[in-house]
Design a protein around this motif. Structure first.
Motif, PDB file in Angstrom:
ATOM      1  N   GLN A  78       2.492 -12.847  -0.531  1.00  0.00           N
ATOM      2  CA  GLN A  78       2.800 -11.507  -1.036  1.00  0.00           C
ATOM      3  C   GLN A  78       4.015 -10.921  -0.339  1.00  0.00           C
ATOM      4  OE1 GLN A  78      -0.995  -9.607  -0.354  1.00  0.00           O
ATOM      5  NE2 GLN A  78      -1.680  -9.936  -2.461  1.00  0.00           N
ATOM      6  N   VAL A  79       4.115 -11.127   0.972  1.00  0.00           N
ATOM      7  CA  VAL A  79       5.282 -10.632   1.709  1.00  0.00           C
ATOM      8  C   VAL A  79       6.553 -11.299   1.209  1.00  0.00           C
ATOM      9  CG1 VAL A  79       6.390 -10.554   3.975  1.00  0.00           C
ATOM     10  CG2 VAL A  79       3.958 -10.016   3.758  1.00  0.00           C
ATOM     11  N   GLY A 126       7.222  -8.450   9.765  1.00  0.00           N
ATOM     12  CA  GLY A 126       5.796  -8.600   9.455  1.00  0.00           C
ATOM     13  C   GLY A 126       4.950  -7.452   9.964  1.00  0.00           C
ATOM     14  N   ALA A 127       5.571  -6.311  10.265  1.00  0.00           N
ATOM     15  CA  ALA A 127       4.804  -5.190  10.807  1.00  0.00           C
ATOM     16  C   ALA A 127       5.489  -3.876  10.466  1.00  0.00           C
ATOM     17  CB  ALA A 127       4.648  -5.307  12.323  1.00  0.00           C
ATOM     18  N   PRO A 159       0.833  -1.216   0.000  1.00  0.00           N
ATOM     19  CA  PRO A 159       0.000   0.000   0.000  1.00  0.00           C
ATOM     20  C   PRO A 159       0.856   1.251   0.000  1.00  0.00           C
ATOM     21  CG  PRO A 159       0.016  -1.004   2.180  1.00  0.00           C
ATOM     22  CD  PRO A 159       0.754  -1.945   1.274  1.00  0.00           C
ATOM     23  N   SER A 160       0.377   2.289  -0.676  1.00  0.00           N
ATOM     24  CA  SER A 160       1.120   3.545  -0.723  1.00  0.00           C
ATOM     25  C   SER A 160       1.236   4.168   0.666  1.00  0.00           C
ATOM     26  CB  SER A 160       0.441   4.524  -1.684  1.00  0.00           C
ATOM     27  OG  SER A 160      -0.903   4.769  -1.291  1.00  0.00           O
ATOM     28  N   ALA A 161       0.268   3.895   1.547  1.00  0.00           N
ATOM     29  CA  ALA A 161       0.356   4.415   2.916  1.00  0.00           C
ATOM     30  C   ALA A 161       1.581   3.864   3.633  1.00  0.00           C
ATOM     31  CB  ALA A 161      -0.909   4.073   3.689  1.00  0.00           C
ATOM     32  N   ALA A 162       1.939   2.617   3.356  1.00  0.00           N
ATOM     33  CA  ALA A 162       3.125   2.035   3.983  1.00  0.00           C
ATOM     34  C   ALA A 162       4.386   2.768   3.530  1.00  0.00           C
ATOM     35  CB  ALA A 162       3.219   0.553   3.650  1.00  0.00           C
ATOM     36  N   LEU A 163       4.463   3.143   2.262  1.00  0.00           N
ATOM     37  CA  LEU A 163       5.628   3.861   1.753  1.00  0.00           C
ATOM     38  C   LEU A 163       5.718   5.260   2.358  1.00  0.00           C
ATOM     39  CD1 LEU A 163       5.325   2.818  -2.003  1.00  0.00           C
ATOM     40  CD2 LEU A 163       6.722   1.748  -0.220  1.00  0.00           C
ATOM     41  N   LEU A 192       1.068  -3.375   7.214  1.00  0.00           N
ATOM     42  CA  LEU A 192       1.338  -4.563   6.404  1.00  0.00           C
ATOM     43  C   LEU A 192       0.379  -5.700   6.716  1.00  0.00           C
ATOM     44  CD1 LEU A 192       5.257  -4.647   6.572  1.00  0.00           C
ATOM     45  CD2 LEU A 192       3.799  -3.589   4.840  1.00  0.00           C
ATOM     46  N   SER A 193      -0.630  -5.432   7.537  1.00  0.00           N
ATOM     47  CA  SER A 193      -1.543  -6.507   7.945  1.00  0.00           C
ATOM     48  C   SER A 193      -2.389  -7.013   6.788  1.00  0.00           C
ATOM     49  CB  SER A 193      -2.453  -6.020   9.076  1.00  0.00           C
ATOM     50  OG  SER A 193      -3.234  -4.912   8.638  1.00  0.00           O
TER      51      SER A 193
END
Length: 447
Positions: A437-438, A417-418, A376-380, A430-431
Motif C-alpha cells: 500500500q505504501v 515509513g513514519a 487514513p484521514s488522521a494522517a492528512l 502510517l503503521s
C-alpha cells in the motif's frame, strides 16, 4: 470492445478511439495510468498516420517498428513521461471547458469532394492548479447543505430511537445524552454523506473510576488506555453499575461492546423501526456496533452509523473499540480526532487560513483514488498540523503552494515509513499500511 481496422487517411476513426480511451482511462486506471495511456495512444495515432502515408515500396512494418520504439523511448524517459502526465492531467481535469476554438482551413471544392470529412480539433481550456483545486473542492469535496442536513436528520432519528429503547429496557443504566459526532457534524465529510458516529457516554462515579494511560500499565501503545476501578477497600464491587463489566480490576471495553451488541443490536425490532422511519435499518455483522440505513434510490450509498461507548474525564475521551486496541481487548482507545479538529479550526480562525479546505480536498482525492484510499484521514490532518509549524501563509491564495508542499511532505514521510502524531509523537499514523500500500501511494503521488 472490438474495433475493426480501416485504411482511411482521415482522422475520424483514430480520434474516436483515442478520445474514448482518454475519457475512460482515468476512471479505470487513475491519473498515473491515464497519463501513460494518453502518451501511448498519441504514439499509436502517429503509427497509423505513418502507415497510411507510406509509399507502396516502403515497408509498413518498418514504420510500425519506429513508432513502437518511440513509445518505448517516451515511457522510459522520466522527463518526457512527466511532461506527458502534465498534459494529460490538464486536459482531462478541464474537459468540461472544451470549445471548438479552431476551424479547419478553407479548402477548394475539389479538395472537399476528394478529401474525407475531418473532425474538428478541440482545444481544452487549461486551468491553473489553483483553479483546478478550487474547482475540485466545490464539485467533489464540498457537500451540499441539503445532503448534509438530510444525513444528520436521519442519524438523529436513529439516535432518538436507540436512546428511547435503552431508557425503557434498562432504566438503571447510567448513560449520558447520546449525540452525533465525527466528520458529518464537523463539516469534514467529503464525496458523499455516508457515515456518522453515535456517541454513548457512560456516566462513571469519579470516586470509583480512574482513567490510566497505557504507559502506566502493561500496555505500551500511547493510544491504549485503561479504566481502573479504585477505592475497592472502601467501596467494594457492586457499588457501581459498571462493576459487572470488570475484568482484573479494569472496566473492559470488550465486555461493554458485547453487552450493547446483545441488548441493542440483537434485541431491537429493526423491521418495526424501518417501517416507522420509512427506510431500511439493519445491524452490520462484525466486532463493531454498526448500523446500515438504506433510504430511497436517490441516495448514492447507504448511511453507516457507528455506535461508540465513550468515557470522558476532563479533555480525555476514550472509545470502546476492541478492533483498534487488539490484542488488548479490555483496553480503551484515546480519541485524538477532537483535538486535531479543534486545533485546525483555531488556526484557521487566527489567520483566516485554508487548512480545513485543503484537508477536505486531500480527503476527497484519496477517497476517489483506489491507490490512495488506504491513507487514513488522521494522517492528512496531522500532516497539515505539522506543516502549520513551519508555514505562516495559509490564505486561500496560497492553496496551490500549500497543496504542493503537502504532496512533497507526504512522499517524504512515506519514504521514511513514519508520520508521527501531532499530539502523540510516539504514534506512527502510517503503521497500519502494508508495504504494498505504501508503494502504491508513493507511485501515485510521484506520478
Amino acid at each position: 470492445m472490438y474495433f475493426q481496422g480501416t485504411r482511411r487517411r482521415g482522422e475520424d476513426g483514430v480520434t474516436v478511439v483515442i478520445n474514448f480511451l482518454l475519457s475512460n482511462a482515468r476512471l479505470v486506471l487513475g491519473v498515473g495510468g491515464a497519463a501513460i495511456l494518453g502518451i501511448a495512444t498519441l504514439a499509436v495515432k502517429r503509427l497509423i498516420e505513418r502507415a497510411g502515408r507510406a509509399a507502396e515500396e516502403e515497408k509498413v512494418e518498418q514504420k510500425m517498428s519506429e513508432s513502437w520504439e518511440e513509445i518505448s523511448r517516451v515511457s522510459s524517459s522520466p522527463t518526457l513521461l512527466r511532461r506527458g502526465l502534465e498534459d494529460v492531467v490538464l486536459q482531462r481535469v478541464a474537459k468540461q471547458h472544451r470549445g471548438a476554438l479552431c476551424e479547419p482551413p478553407p479548402a477548394s471544392r475539389a479538395e472537399e469532394q476528394e478529401a474525407e470529412p475531418r473532425s474538428k480539433r478541440l482545444q481544452l481550456c487549461v486551468l491553473t492548479l489553483q483553479e483546478r483545486l478550487q474547482q475540485f473542492y466545490h464539485s467533489r469535496a464540498c457537500l451540499s447543505p441539503e445532503e448534509v442536513h438530510r444525513a444528520q436528520a436521519l442519524a438523529l432519528d436513529i439516535c432518538t430511537e436507540l436512546q428511547g429503547f435503552l431508557r425503557s429496557r434498562h432504566p438503571d443504566m447510567p448513560l449520558g445524552e447520546m449525540h452525533i459526532a465525527g466528520s458529518l457534524l464537523d463539516d469534514l465529510q467529503v464525496v458523499s454523506a455516508d457515515h456518522a458516529s453515535l456517541l454513548v457516554p457512560l456516566q462513571l462515579e469519579p470516586s470509583l473510576w480512574s482513567l490510566v494511560p497505557g504507559e502506566e500499565t502493561l500496555l505500551t501503545h500511547p493510544l491504549h488506555w485503561m479504566v481502573r476501578r479504585v477505592n475497592l477497600e472502601y467501596f467494594p464491587r457492586g457499588r457501581s453499575y459498571w462493576d459487572r463489566h470488570l475484568v482484573g480490576g479494569y472496566l473492559s471495553s470488550e465486555a461493554l461492546v458485547t453487552m450493547f451488541s446483545k441488548c441493542v443490536m440483537e434485541t431491537m425490532n429493526w423491521p418495526s423501526i424501518s417501517s416507522t422511519m420509512d427506510c431500511t435499518v439493519r445491524p452490520v455483522l462484525g466486532p463493531d456496533l454498526r448500523l446500515q440505513i438504506e433510504v430511497s434510490s436517490d441516495w448514492d450509498s447507504p448511511l453507516l452509523i457507528s455506535m461508540l461507548p465513550v468515557v470522558r474525564e476532563a479533555d480525555v475521551s476514550l472509545c470502546a473499540q476492541p478492533a483498534l486496541t487488539a490484542p488488548w481487548g479490555h483496553a480503551w482507545c484515546l480519541a485524538l480526532y477532537p483535538w486535531e479538529t479543534r486545533r485546525l479550526t483555531q488556526l484557521d480562525q487566527t489567520d483566516s487560513g485554508c487548512r480545513r479546505l485543503l484537508l477536505k480536498t486531500l480527503k476527497a482525492a484519496c477517497r476517489l483514488n483506489p491507490a490512495l484510499r488506504p491513507l487514513p484521514s488522521a494522517a492528512l490532518a496531522n500532516l497539515l498540523l505539522h506543516l502549520s509549524e513551519s508555514q505562516t501563509d495559509w490564505s486561500e491564495a496560497s492553496l496551490e503552494a500549500r497543496f504542493r508542499q503537502c504532496m512533497e511532505e507526504l512522499i517524504g514521510f512515506l519514504e521514511q515509513g513514519a508520520l508521527n502524531s501531532y499530539f502523540k509523537p510516539g504514534v506512527n499514523l502510517l503503521s497500519g499500511l502494508t508495504e504494498d500500500q505504501v508503494d502504491q501511494v508513493k507511485m501515485t503521488h510521484k506520478n
